[in-house]
Write an enzyme that holds these catalytic residues in place. Structure first.
Site, mmCIF file in Angstrom:
data_model
loop_
_atom_site.group_PDB
_atom_site.id
_atom_site.type_symbol
_atom_site.label_atom_id
_atom_site.label_comp_id
_atom_site.label_asym_id
_atom_site.label_seq_id
_atom_site.Cartn_x
_atom_site.Cartn_y
_atom_site.Cartn_z
ATOM 1 N N ALA A 38 89.819 18.743 -55.095
ATOM 2 C CA ALA A 38 88.602 18.162 -55.678
ATOM 3 C C ALA A 38 88.888 17.496 -57.017
ATOM 4 O O ALA A 38 88.451 16.365 -57.265
ATOM 5 C CB ALA A 38 87.530 19.239 -55.837
ATOM 6 N N GLU A 39 89.621 18.177 -57.893
ATOM 7 C CA GLU A 39 89.883 17.601 -59.216
ATOM 8 C C GLU A 39 90.799 16.391 -59.120
ATOM 9 O O GLU A 39 90.628 15.417 -59.850
ATOM 10 C CB GLU A 39 90.456 18.635 -60.175
ATOM 11 C CG GLU A 39 90.586 18.063 -61.579
ATOM 12 C CD GLU A 39 90.372 19.064 -62.690
ATOM 13 O OE1 GLU A 39 90.520 18.642 -63.850
ATOM 14 O OE2 GLU A 39 90.050 20.233 -62.420
ATOM 15 N N THR A 40 91.749 16.418 -58.200
ATOM 16 C CA THR A 40 92.622 15.259 -58.011
ATOM 17 C C THR A 40 91.813 14.034 -57.606
ATOM 18 O O THR A 40 91.973 12.951 -58.181
ATOM 19 C CB THR A 40 93.692 15.567 -56.943
ATOM 20 O OG1 THR A 40 94.493 16.665 -57.392
ATOM 21 C CG2 THR A 40 94.578 14.356 -56.692
#
Length: 118
Positions: A38-40
């Site tokens: 998700a953060e990527t």
């Protein structure tokens, strides 16, 4: 982690990650692996909007895990909720190979004036 970004536009960033190698001790996809995917994807989306004038860094990440994945690949799609000068927020929906939602995440990035020191 094996994250692969498969497409990028200003409207969405899509990527995938294998379950194998990213499992917790009970054989399920690790929740932290969902957070990495998700953060990527969300950070990449923010970077497409902010760079080169500003530099996005993660400010807050929230993940809701709906169902487990035990094999194959999961795919994430990041779409903007808000794109501003100083912050951006994205929703990232992660699904399994059957198209079932396994995780919903929300990432807010701060857009800095200077490049973070490494």
């Amino acid at each position: 982690m094996g994250v692969e970004i498969t497409s990028m536009t200003l409207e969405e960033v899509v990527g995938r990650m294998p379950v194998t190698g990213n499992r917790q001790p009970y054989g399920l996809l690790h929740g932290g692996a969902n957070a990495v995917l998700a953060e990527t994807l969300g950070s990449t989306l923010s970077a497409l909007h902010a760079l080169p004038e500003r530099f996005p860094v993660g400010l807050e990440l929230a993940c809701t895990h709906h169902r487990s994945a035990t094999e194959g690949w999961v795919t994430g799609v990041a779409r903007p909720i808000h794109i501003g000068r100083s912050t951006s927020t994205s929703e990232i929906v992660i699904t399994d190979e059957q198209g079932r939602r396994t995780c919903t995440a929300k990432l807010t990035c701060l857009h800095r004036d200077t490049r973070p020191k490494v």
